[in-house]
Structures are given as structure tokens and as C-alpha cells.
Design a protein around this motif. Structure first.
Motif, PDB file in Angstrom:
ATOM      1  N   LEU A 146       3.957   9.456  -2.314  1.00  0.00           N
ATOM      2  CA  LEU A 146       5.744   7.474  -2.496  1.00  0.00           C
ATOM      3  C   LEU A 146       6.504   9.281  -2.235  1.00  0.00           C
ATOM      4  O   LEU A 146       7.903   8.465  -1.389  1.00  0.00           O
ATOM      5  CB  LEU A 146       5.762   7.734  -4.083  1.00  0.00           C
ATOM      6  CG  LEU A 146       7.045   7.132  -4.117  1.00  0.00           C
ATOM      7  CD1 LEU A 146       7.448   5.607  -3.791  1.00  0.00           C
ATOM      8  CD2 LEU A 146       6.408   6.749  -6.228  1.00  0.00           C
ATOM      9  N   ARG A 147       6.954  10.179  -2.349  1.00  0.00           N
ATOM     10  CA  ARG A 147       7.803  11.289  -2.803  1.00  0.00           C
ATOM     11  C   ARG A 147       8.030  12.144  -0.698  1.00  0.00           C
ATOM     12  O   ARG A 147       9.458  11.654  -0.018  1.00  0.00           O
ATOM     13  CB  ARG A 147       7.500  12.404  -3.331  1.00  0.00           C
ATOM     14  CG  ARG A 147       7.904  11.645  -4.570  1.00  0.00           C
ATOM     15  CD  ARG A 147       8.285  13.127  -5.885  1.00  0.00           C
ATOM     16  NE  ARG A 147       6.550  14.128  -5.416  1.00  0.00           N
ATOM     17  CZ  ARG A 147       5.311  14.327  -6.205  1.00  0.00           C
ATOM     18  NH1 ARG A 147       5.583  13.303  -7.258  1.00  0.00           N
ATOM     19  NH2 ARG A 147       4.666  14.672  -6.098  1.00  0.00           N
ATOM     20  N   HIS A 148       6.309  12.233  -0.138  1.00  0.00           N
ATOM     21  CA  HIS A 148       6.723  12.419   1.181  1.00  0.00           C
ATOM     22  C   HIS A 148       7.154  11.787   1.872  1.00  0.00           C
ATOM     23  O   HIS A 148       6.990  12.200   3.299  1.00  0.00           O
ATOM     24  CB  HIS A 148       5.900  13.703   0.847  1.00  0.00           C
ATOM     25  CG  HIS A 148       6.414  14.965  -0.112  1.00  0.00           C
ATOM     26  ND1 HIS A 148       7.058  15.925   0.345  1.00  0.00           N
ATOM     27  CD2 HIS A 148       5.492  15.518  -1.335  1.00  0.00           C
ATOM     28  CE1 HIS A 148       7.651  16.616  -1.020  1.00  0.00           C
ATOM     29  NE2 HIS A 148       6.445  16.614  -1.604  1.00  0.00           N
ATOM     30  N   ILE A 149       5.978  10.854   1.975  1.00  0.00           N
ATOM     31  CA  ILE A 149       5.891   9.623   2.735  1.00  0.00           C
ATOM     32  C   ILE A 149       7.915   8.396   2.630  1.00  0.00           C
ATOM     33  O   ILE A 149       7.707   8.587   3.498  1.00  0.00           O
ATOM     34  CB  ILE A 149       4.502   8.571   3.009  1.00  0.00           C
ATOM     35  CG1 ILE A 149       3.302  10.148   3.908  1.00  0.00           C
ATOM     36  CG2 ILE A 149       4.625   8.124   4.355  1.00  0.00           C
ATOM     37  CD1 ILE A 149       2.112   9.996   4.253  1.00  0.00           C
ATOM     38  N   PRO A 200       0.912  -1.401  -0.211  1.00  0.00           N
ATOM     39  CA  PRO A 200      -0.045   0.220   0.194  1.00  0.00           C
ATOM     40  C   PRO A 200       0.500   1.409  -0.026  1.00  0.00           C
ATOM     41  O   PRO A 200       1.524   1.335   0.168  1.00  0.00           O
ATOM     42  CB  PRO A 200      -0.384   0.109   1.633  1.00  0.00           C
ATOM     43  CG  PRO A 200       0.101  -0.365   2.140  1.00  0.00           C
ATOM     44  CD  PRO A 200       0.599  -1.668   1.209  1.00  0.00           C
ATOM     45  N   ILE A 201       0.274   2.266  -1.025  1.00  0.00           N
ATOM     46  CA  ILE A 201       1.081   4.077  -0.786  1.00  0.00           C
ATOM     47  C   ILE A 201       0.765   4.472   0.864  1.00  0.00           C
ATOM     48  O   ILE A 201      -0.075   5.301   0.762  1.00  0.00           O
ATOM     49  CB  ILE A 201       0.162   4.486  -1.498  1.00  0.00           C
ATOM     50  CG1 ILE A 201       1.538   5.114  -2.049  1.00  0.00           C
ATOM     51  CG2 ILE A 201      -1.069   5.011  -2.015  1.00  0.00           C
ATOM     52  CD1 ILE A 201       2.666   4.996  -1.966  1.00  0.00           C
ATOM     53  N   THR A 202       0.922   3.824   1.742  1.00  0.00           N
ATOM     54  CA  THR A 202       0.501   3.975   3.312  1.00  0.00           C
ATOM     55  C   THR A 202       1.339   4.471   3.969  1.00  0.00           C
ATOM     56  O   THR A 202       2.654   3.613   4.147  1.00  0.00           O
ATOM     57  CB  THR A 202      -0.826   3.856   3.625  1.00  0.00           C
ATOM     58  OG1 THR A 202      -0.637   2.125   3.797  1.00  0.00           O
ATOM     59  CG2 THR A 202      -2.022   3.032   2.543  1.00  0.00           C
ATOM     60  N   PRO A 245       6.205 -10.579  -6.516  1.00  0.00           N
ATOM     61  CA  PRO A 245       6.495 -10.002  -6.254  1.00  0.00           C
ATOM     62  C   PRO A 245       5.975 -10.625  -4.469  1.00  0.00           C
ATOM     63  O   PRO A 245       4.637 -10.947  -4.556  1.00  0.00           O
ATOM     64  CB  PRO A 245       5.966  -7.898  -6.154  1.00  0.00           C
ATOM     65  CG  PRO A 245       4.789  -9.014  -6.889  1.00  0.00           C
ATOM     66  CD  PRO A 245       5.283  -9.705  -7.593  1.00  0.00           C
ATOM     67  N   LYS A 246       7.054 -10.449  -3.714  1.00  0.00           N
ATOM     68  CA  LYS A 246       5.794 -10.400  -2.618  1.00  0.00           C
ATOM     69  C   LYS A 246       6.244  -9.520  -1.596  1.00  0.00           C
ATOM     70  O   LYS A 246       7.016  -7.931  -1.921  1.00  0.00           O
ATOM     71  CB  LYS A 246       7.161 -11.354  -1.407  1.00  0.00           C
ATOM     72  CG  LYS A 246       7.400 -12.649  -2.339  1.00  0.00           C
ATOM     73  CD  LYS A 246       8.641 -13.158  -1.644  1.00  0.00           C
ATOM     74  CE  LYS A 246       8.953 -14.658  -1.950  1.00  0.00           C
ATOM     75  NZ  LYS A 246       7.469 -15.793  -2.081  1.00  0.00           N
ATOM     76  N   TRP A 247       5.189  -9.603  -0.529  1.00  0.00           N
ATOM     77  CA  TRP A 247       5.168  -8.138   0.529  1.00  0.00           C
ATOM     78  C   TRP A 247       5.623  -8.632   1.803  1.00  0.00           C
ATOM     79  O   TRP A 247       5.063  -9.352   2.380  1.00  0.00           O
ATOM     80  CB  TRP A 247       3.332  -7.433   0.459  1.00  0.00           C
ATOM     81  CG  TRP A 247       3.027  -8.516   0.232  1.00  0.00           C
ATOM     82  CD1 TRP A 247       1.954  -9.378  -0.188  1.00  0.00           C
ATOM     83  CD2 TRP A 247       1.841  -9.097   1.607  1.00  0.00           C
ATOM     84  NE1 TRP A 247       0.873 -10.491   0.188  1.00  0.00           N
ATOM     85  CE2 TRP A 247       0.934  -9.672   1.497  1.00  0.00           C
ATOM     86  CE3 TRP A 247       2.238  -8.570   3.041  1.00  0.00           C
ATOM     87  CZ2 TRP A 247       0.146 -10.568   2.459  1.00  0.00           C
ATOM     88  CZ3 TRP A 247       1.697  -9.189   3.888  1.00  0.00           C
ATOM     89  CH2 TRP A 247       0.646  -9.534   3.507  1.00  0.00           C
ATOM     90  N   ILE A 248       5.226  -7.367   2.257  1.00  0.00           N
ATOM     91  CA  ILE A 248       5.562  -7.494   3.479  1.00  0.00           C
ATOM     92  C   ILE A 248       6.056  -6.360   4.680  1.00  0.00           C
ATOM     93  O   ILE A 248       6.882  -5.300   4.554  1.00  0.00           O
ATOM     94  CB  ILE A 248       7.107  -8.427   4.408  1.00  0.00           C
ATOM     95  CG1 ILE A 248       7.522  -8.693   5.874  1.00  0.00           C
ATOM     96  CG2 ILE A 248       7.965  -7.847   3.925  1.00  0.00           C
ATOM     97  CD1 ILE A 248       8.717  -9.821   6.328  1.00  0.00           C
ATOM     98  N   PHE A 249       4.685  -5.599   5.165  1.00  0.00           N
ATOM     99  CA  PHE A 249       4.007  -4.949   5.346  1.00  0.00           C
ATOM    100  C   PHE A 249       3.826  -3.944   7.015  1.00  0.00           C
ATOM    101  O   PHE A 249       2.581  -3.347   7.604  1.00  0.00           O
ATOM    102  CB  PHE A 249       3.501  -3.718   4.253  1.00  0.00           C
ATOM    103  CG  PHE A 249       2.518  -4.150   4.101  1.00  0.00           C
ATOM    104  CD1 PHE A 249       1.092  -4.053   5.143  1.00  0.00           C
ATOM    105  CD2 PHE A 249       2.228  -5.045   2.830  1.00  0.00           C
ATOM    106  CE1 PHE A 249      -0.285  -4.594   4.102  1.00  0.00           C
ATOM    107  CE2 PHE A 249       1.101  -5.473   2.272  1.00  0.00           C
ATOM    108  CZ  PHE A 249       0.297  -5.243   3.179  1.00  0.00           C
TER     109      PHE A 249
END
Length: 353
Positions: free
Chosen positions: A82-85, A27-29, A130-134
Motif C-alpha cells: 500500500l505504501r510503496h506501490i 486487490p493490493i496489487t 463500495p464499487k471497484w474498477i481495476f
């Protein structure tokens, strides 16, 4: 693409771990914080000395679309995040020596094809699969297996100097209590009870503290001071600059936050006393949609309602109650007693044991 590493893509440094945050499946969070924690734990576990963070967009320059928030946030806003977080969050890790952003997966492949598999995180990651881990539960799992602390984020020296100047300019001479409120246009039913927090701030002031509000990132770009109680200082740079936010938390006697992933920054910094309100009544939309409800929260955190994260100190707490004035005050008093080493006051109804 931007990087502070001097090595060419075809000659990656021997002891650099490349951690890939793939936005096709991630996620973009602020959940990127948990990814960074996991990457740092893994780096320390395998004994690499440096960490280089790689952000890559999904196929056709797209972002993940799996949750209500994924769908609600538009593309320009996602690029801003993406740029600021995401990029800024990487620099809260002292081991970070490079940040790369690829909007085209083919460009990312040119870098990664020259990096040994053992130097890439997550393990077995491939652009084609792709794998995710968040999630917080992923952090907890790595901690239990490695016994390496996830308390890894640190304020930078430059940011601390900036916050010190802000504190002096605003005449704050008493212990600071930072109050970070959720006030988002997304899932507004999860927002903080602003009236309760303001009443609580007045009580803090009467008790000899300097309350400082940290507005929601969504509000920082559109609100003006007339939208808020002007009797208290609001630290407007913090919502849009993670280095400055972390520095304010480091200078705070106590950090208190309403539910939201950004709140966990101070929960994962050393020497920070903090309370995060995680009311069972404020269920994220993704868990309402899946009908998991509170079970969804427990699944992604890896702990049950009422429990605490085992790697946090006793003065880094989750409060499993609504953010009413009475609960804010009771949890604050409880934390103050813990800091002082005194017996704990009676728990508020519904609080954890």
C-alpha cells in the motif's frame, strides 16, 4: 493520512475529483495502475483539473480476500505494498495533487461526506456499498466511450535525473534495453525463463545495446547480486520505487517484460517502445481456480489472444508467446523493424497477426 492539498476536508476544491480505491473489494496489487488510468480518463472526460487519490481499507482494517494471491500475501506485506506501490503509483499522474490513506472507514467517511457525489470516482461510490474498477477491460471500456487515451503515466523530473546519474555512473553509453522479469514467490510456475533472458541479453550486447535487468519486486528485498548474472547491470531501485522504474523505462530504447501487471507501466507511458510477453501457457492462479483458463485472461484484458490493445501505438505490443530465447529475439527484431518503419520480419509461431 498524507496529502499535498491545502483544502480542508469540509471545503474540497471545486475542480478536484476524489478517486477512491477501496481495498475491501480491490486487490493490493499492481492492478491499481488500471484504477488510476480509469480515474484519469474520467477526470479528463468531465473536465476536472485535479485528481486526489483516496485509499481506504476494508471493515476492521482488513483487505480483500478473493484470489489465491489475496490469501497468500500476509497483512504486513499488504501494508508495505500500500505504501510503496499504491501510493507511489498515484504520483505517476501529473494531475495528482493529493494522496490520502485511511485504515479506518469512519475516518474516510468524514472526508467523503463533505464531497459532492459528482466529485467522487467511481460514480455512485459509497463506503457502505463500495464499487471497484481495476481491470484492463475497464480501461478499454472507458477509452471506447470517451476516446480519451489511457497512456497517462509519466516519469517525474527528479526520477529522470536520478536515473541519468545511474546510467552515467555505470558507464552505459549504448541504447538501453530494459528487461523486467517476473520472479515471484507467488505462483512461481508463471515466472520468467531466466536462462533464456540472459542468453538474449548477451545477444543484445553483441548487437550494440546495453541490456539492463529490472528484478521482480519480491526479489529486490531478499536477493543479492550473487543470485544473478553479474555480467549485466541490474537496476535494483526500480522494483521498489515506481518513480525510478518509470524513469528507467523512459530512458530505455526498448522495454521488454515478462507477464505481470507491473510490466504495463511502460505500456502506458507516452513515447515508450515496449513488448510485454503474455504467454497463454502462464495462466494466473485465479483463472485456474475458476477453470476459466485463457478465457479469464481475455475477459479481464478485453481482447482475444493475438489481439493488441487498440489505444497503444504499434510499437507498444503484447507478445502472446512463451519467453523462449527464439521468441525473445524474434519479437525484438519485429519491434526494431516497426520502430524503423521497415517491413516486419516473419512472425514467430503463435504470434499475433
Amino acid at each position: 493520512m498524507s496529502s499535498q492539498e491545502s483544502a480542508r476536508p469540509d471545503q474540497p476544491k471545486k475542480h478536484t475529483l476524489y478517486a477512491v480505491y477501496d481495498l475491501a473489494v480491490s486487490p493490493i496489487t499492481f492492478d491499481v495502475l488500471q484504477f488510476l488510468q480509469c480515474a484519469e480518463i474520467y477526470r479528463r472526460h468531465i473536465g476536472f483539473s485535479r485528481l486526489s487519490i483516496v485509499f481506504v481499507l476494508g471493515p476492521d482494517r482488513q483487505f480483500r480476500r478473493a484470489t489465491p494471491k489475496d490469501e497468500a500475501v500476509d497483512i504486513p506485506d499488504k501494508y508495505w505494498r500500500l505504501r510503496h506501490i499504491h501510493m507511489e503509483a498515484a504520483w505517476l499522474l501529473k494531475s495528482c495533487t493529493g494522496v490520502n490513506v485511511f485504515v479506518d472507514r469512519a475516518e474516510a467517511q468524514r472526508l467523503l461526506q463533505n464531497v459532492p457525489d459528482s466529485h467522487i470516482f467511481p460514480p455512485q461510490y459509497k463506503l457502505a456499498s463500495p464499487k471497484w474498477i481495476f481491470m484492463v477491460v475497464n480501461v478499454l471500456s472507458l477509452f471506447r466511450r470517451s476516446k480519451i487515451s489511457p497512456i497517462v503515466f509519466e516519469a517525474t523530473e527528479a526520477a529522470l535525473r536520478s536515473v541519468d546519474r545511474w546510467i552515467e555512473h555505470n558507464g552505459l553509453t549504448k541504447p538501453i534495453v530494459s528487461l523486467t522479469l517476473r520472479h515471484s514467490v507467488y505462483e512461481a510456475d508463471r515466472n520468467a525463463d531466466v536462462g533464456a533472458w540472459n542468453t538474449f541479453a548477451r545477444t543484445l550486447r553483441e548487437r550494440g545495446f546495453d541490456p539492463v535487468f529490472v528484478p521482480d519486486t519480491d526479489q529486490a528485498a531478499i536477493a543479492n547480486t550473487e543470485d544473478y548474472q553479474t555480467e549485466f547491470p541490474h537496476y535494483w531501485p526500480g522494483p521498489v520505487n515506481l518513480e525510478l522504474r518509470a524513469a528507467l523505462y523512459r530512458r530505455s530504447h526498448i522495454c521488454m517484460s515478462d507477464n505481470g501487471a507491473a510490466a504495463f507501466i511502460h505500456h502506458w507511458m507516452p513515447n515508450c517502445h515496449s513488448i510485454i510477453f503474455q504467454p497463454p501457457s502462464k495462466i494466473p492462479g485465479v483463472f485456474r481456480r475458476t477453470q476459466e483458463g485463457q478465457a479469464g485472461i481475455e475477459r479481464v484484458l478485453g481482447i482475444k489472444v493475438g489481439e493488441q490493445l487498440p489505444y497503444c501505438s504499434p510499437t507498444q505490443r503484447i507478445a502472446w508467446v512463451d519467453d523462449t530465447y527464439e521468441n525473445l529475439l524474434a519479437e525484438f527484431d519485429r519491434l526494431e523493424a516497426l520502430i524503423a518503419g521497415a517491413p516486419q520480419p516473419d512472425m514467430v509461431p503463435g504470434a499475433d497477426a
